[in-house]
Design an enzyme around this catalytic site. Sequence first.
Site, PDB file in Angstrom:
ATOM      1  N   GLU A 158       0.895  -1.177   0.000  1.00  0.00           N
ATOM      2  CA  GLU A 158       0.000   0.000   0.000  1.00  0.00           C
ATOM      3  C   GLU A 158       0.921   1.211   0.000  1.00  0.00           C
ATOM      4  O   GLU A 158       1.476   1.575   1.036  1.00  0.00           O
ATOM      5  CB  GLU A 158      -0.871   0.021   1.270  1.00  0.00           C
ATOM      6  CG  GLU A 158      -1.862  -1.117   1.401  1.00  0.00           C
ATOM      7  CD  GLU A 158      -3.085  -0.962   0.520  1.00  0.00           C
ATOM      8  OE1 GLU A 158      -3.132  -0.022  -0.300  1.00  0.00           O
ATOM      9  OE2 GLU A 158      -3.985  -1.803   0.638  1.00  0.00           O
TER      10      GLU A 158
ATOM     11  N   CYS B  51      -2.568   9.043   2.495  1.00  0.00           N
ATOM     12  CA  CYS B  51      -2.276   8.560   1.135  1.00  0.00           C
ATOM     13  C   CYS B  51      -3.439   8.862   0.203  1.00  0.00           C
ATOM     14  O   CYS B  51      -3.242   9.103  -0.977  1.00  0.00           O
ATOM     15  CB  CYS B  51      -1.997   7.063   1.178  1.00  0.00           C
ATOM     16  SG  CYS B  51      -3.289   6.117   1.964  1.00  0.00           S
TER      17      CYS B  51
HETATM   18  P1  NAP Z   1       8.366   5.326   4.606  1.00  0.00           P
HETATM   19  O1  NAP Z   1       9.485   6.211   4.850  1.00  0.00           O
HETATM   20  O2  NAP Z   1       8.404   4.408   3.443  1.00  0.00           O
HETATM   21  O3  NAP Z   1       8.134   4.490   5.941  1.00  0.00           O
HETATM   22  C1  NAP Z   1       7.176   3.473   6.039  1.00  0.00           C
HETATM   23  C2  NAP Z   1       7.768   2.296   6.756  1.00  0.00           C
HETATM   24  O4  NAP Z   1       8.787   1.729   5.943  1.00  0.00           O
HETATM   25  C3  NAP Z   1       8.430   2.676   8.083  1.00  0.00           C
HETATM   26  O5  NAP Z   1       8.188   1.652   9.012  1.00  0.00           O
HETATM   27  C4  NAP Z   1       9.893   2.751   7.711  1.00  0.00           C
HETATM   28  O6  NAP Z   1      10.759   2.524   8.799  1.00  0.00           O
HETATM   29  C5  NAP Z   1      10.006   1.640   6.692  1.00  0.00           C
HETATM   30  N1  NAP Z   1      11.128   1.756   5.778  1.00  0.00           N
HETATM   31  C6  NAP Z   1      11.819   2.862   5.430  1.00  0.00           C
HETATM   32  N2  NAP Z   1      12.782   2.543   4.530  1.00  0.00           N
HETATM   33  C7  NAP Z   1      12.700   1.209   4.321  1.00  0.00           C
HETATM   34  C8  NAP Z   1      13.401   0.292   3.505  1.00  0.00           C
HETATM   35  N3  NAP Z   1      14.411   0.686   2.716  1.00  0.00           N
HETATM   36  N4  NAP Z   1      13.033  -1.004   3.522  1.00  0.00           N
HETATM   37  C9  NAP Z   1      12.013  -1.407   4.298  1.00  0.00           C
HETATM   38  N5  NAP Z   1      11.312  -0.589   5.103  1.00  0.00           N
HETATM   39  C10 NAP Z   1      11.634   0.708   5.100  1.00  0.00           C
HETATM   40  O7  NAP Z   1       6.990   6.101   4.428  1.00  0.00           O
HETATM   41  P2  NAP Z   1       6.391   7.186   5.419  1.00  0.00           P
HETATM   42  O8  NAP Z   1       7.037   8.474   5.145  1.00  0.00           O
HETATM   43  O9  NAP Z   1       6.378   6.688   6.804  1.00  0.00           O
HETATM   44  O10 NAP Z   1       4.859   7.183   4.942  1.00  0.00           O
HETATM   45  C11 NAP Z   1       4.412   8.012   3.957  1.00  0.00           C
HETATM   46  C12 NAP Z   1       4.151   7.237   2.676  1.00  0.00           C
HETATM   47  O11 NAP Z   1       3.277   6.138   2.933  1.00  0.00           O
HETATM   48  C13 NAP Z   1       3.418   8.102   1.699  1.00  0.00           C
HETATM   49  O12 NAP Z   1       3.918   7.879   0.403  1.00  0.00           O
HETATM   50  C14 NAP Z   1       1.998   7.627   1.811  1.00  0.00           C
HETATM   51  O13 NAP Z   1       1.197   7.901   0.693  1.00  0.00           O
HETATM   52  C15 NAP Z   1       2.186   6.171   2.027  1.00  0.00           C
HETATM   53  N6  NAP Z   1       0.984   5.578   2.626  1.00  0.00           N
HETATM   54  C16 NAP Z   1       0.214   4.754   1.858  1.00  0.00           C
HETATM   55  C17 NAP Z   1      -0.955   4.236   2.365  1.00  0.00           C
HETATM   56  C18 NAP Z   1      -1.824   3.323   1.546  1.00  0.00           C
HETATM   57  O14 NAP Z   1      -2.724   2.737   2.113  1.00  0.00           O
HETATM   58  N7  NAP Z   1      -1.608   3.177   0.255  1.00  0.00           N
HETATM   59  C19 NAP Z   1      -1.345   4.559   3.666  1.00  0.00           C
HETATM   60  C20 NAP Z   1      -0.544   5.418   4.414  1.00  0.00           C
HETATM   61  C21 NAP Z   1       0.631   5.923   3.882  1.00  0.00           C
HETATM   62  P3  NAP Z   1      11.533   3.738   9.530  1.00  0.00           P
HETATM   63  O15 NAP Z   1      10.502   4.626  10.106  1.00  0.00           O
HETATM   64  O16 NAP Z   1      12.350   3.063  10.542  1.00  0.00           O
HETATM   65  O17 NAP Z   1      12.333   4.425   8.438  1.00  0.00           O
END
Ligand code: NAP
Length: 447
Positions: free
Chosen positions: A225, A259
């Site tokens: 997602e 999102c």
């Molecule tokens: P993010 O930086 O990708 O973080 C999400 C999760 O992924 C965190 O637990 C993070 O851990 C982890 N993560 C970071 N780098 C990683 C890697 N290289 N490999 C594996 N895991 C990794 O995203 P965010 O800034 O928290 O969230 C915002 C994004 O999520 C936006 O693009 C939003 O649209 C999307 N989102 C989508 C939905 C949906 O339902 N489609 C819902 C909500 C949010 P750390 O915190 O330890 O870095």
Amino acid sequence: MKSINPWNQEIIFEREASSNEEIEESIQSLNASFGQWRSSPIIQRCSFILGLAASLKKNKSKWAELMTLEMGKPLSQAEGEIDKCIWLCEHHAKHAPRYLADELIETGAKKAMVRHQALGVIFAVMPWNYPFWQVFRAAVPAILAGNTFLLKHASNVSACSEALEDAFNVEGFPSLFKSIFISGKDAPEIVEDPRIKGVTLTGSLKAGSSIAKTAAELIKPSLLELGGSNAMIITESADFSKSIELAIQGRFQNNGQSCIAVKRLLVHERFYERTKLEIEKALRDMTLGDPMNNPDLGPMAREDLAEELEEQCRSSISSGAQALFEIKRDKAHFWPNALFDCKPGMKCFDEELFGPVLTVTPFSSFDEAIELSNHGPFGLGVSIMCENPEDYLPACSKLAEGAVFFNAFVKSDPNLPFGGVKTSGYGRELGKEGILSFVNKQTIVIE
Ligand code: NAP
């Protein structure tokens, strides 16, 4: 792991990252519980979920406050998030027996059916924007299907991650849910553990692709997602005032960090000048303040995210977008704004703006609106504001989106499948599709 209150920069929670021994213990205990949980009667699994709902009701204020302190959403919205988790639990406790029942299929055999068999320990990597809801939406269906659940939450909501483990620790039930505390870059390694049988990630494209790559190499099912840049199309026949009201609500709720927020407002040229006036009026009245006091907007969740949003806005302005107000930011505090005359090729149109800035673009025909809506890498959802939605149903097939909502902004609902296409991800959460995401659909035939 450190949580910093984005309103006042105070450190509110700190702990060591999980050691290898702690991670091993968590996976080991979830794998052991899976052995009995997978074949437990569905009624027992539903009663676990109802116990979870009771614990949410009891601790609502405490956990809502924790979310607000860690990531800055207004307190009443955090309370609303807990209510939505309760709704999800109650919906699933009622419908899971039907969703998971054997499906009989007519063939030439005496009997043929599909049975839904749990897979094992499911690993979830989750984001900070809805610290409880995102986890509940993934964990409740997976556990009801007979799996157990290992959470690696976003590092900036580690206190919520601990609280979630407490919440899922329902008296009288085995250990079905564990939180581990590791950084994102270490998450793919967890997928490699042979006891992990599936992985789900909600977050950015970069994080999603790194997890999915490891899962693919090991032939493990994954669900992603990811981001979105939903358009709201205000057609010529739309109720204009209602459209603007919904666009503002859909863009600025959760401090603009959702999102499925309305990120791109596509407005029929007939309404364009009025749109500027109405949005200006709405944003001038909007309050930004301490989220514990329920302003319209709290701070963004982290300073680096606010910095990135500022850079995207400034780059778009230098490419010709017109900002309604001067861009104003102080640390994680970002004042609400709108960018007009946005076009493909500008960062504000091609990338996801994950914060309180609405982009506005005029169009002259519905075909042009569809083309604009489809532009870009995302495909999570779109809303169409119009007088007669039925007339627009044929157009849905031209929209590369996981969801099309008429006269409303896109929302998640426990009854309905939720998910995206293109780089918004794959697989579905919620509804019957969601609960079947991590099961083996086992075909059984009696000749
Ligand atoms: P993010 O930086 O990708 O973080 C999400 C999760 O992924 C965190 O637990 C993070 O851990 C982890 N993560 C970071 N780098 C990683 C890697 N290289 N490999 C594996 N895991 C990794 O995203 P965010 O800034 O928290 O969230 C915002 C994004 O999520 C936006 O693009 C939003 O649209 C999307 N989102 C989508 C939905 C949906 O339902 N489609 C819902 C909500 C949010 P750390 O915190 O330890 O870095």
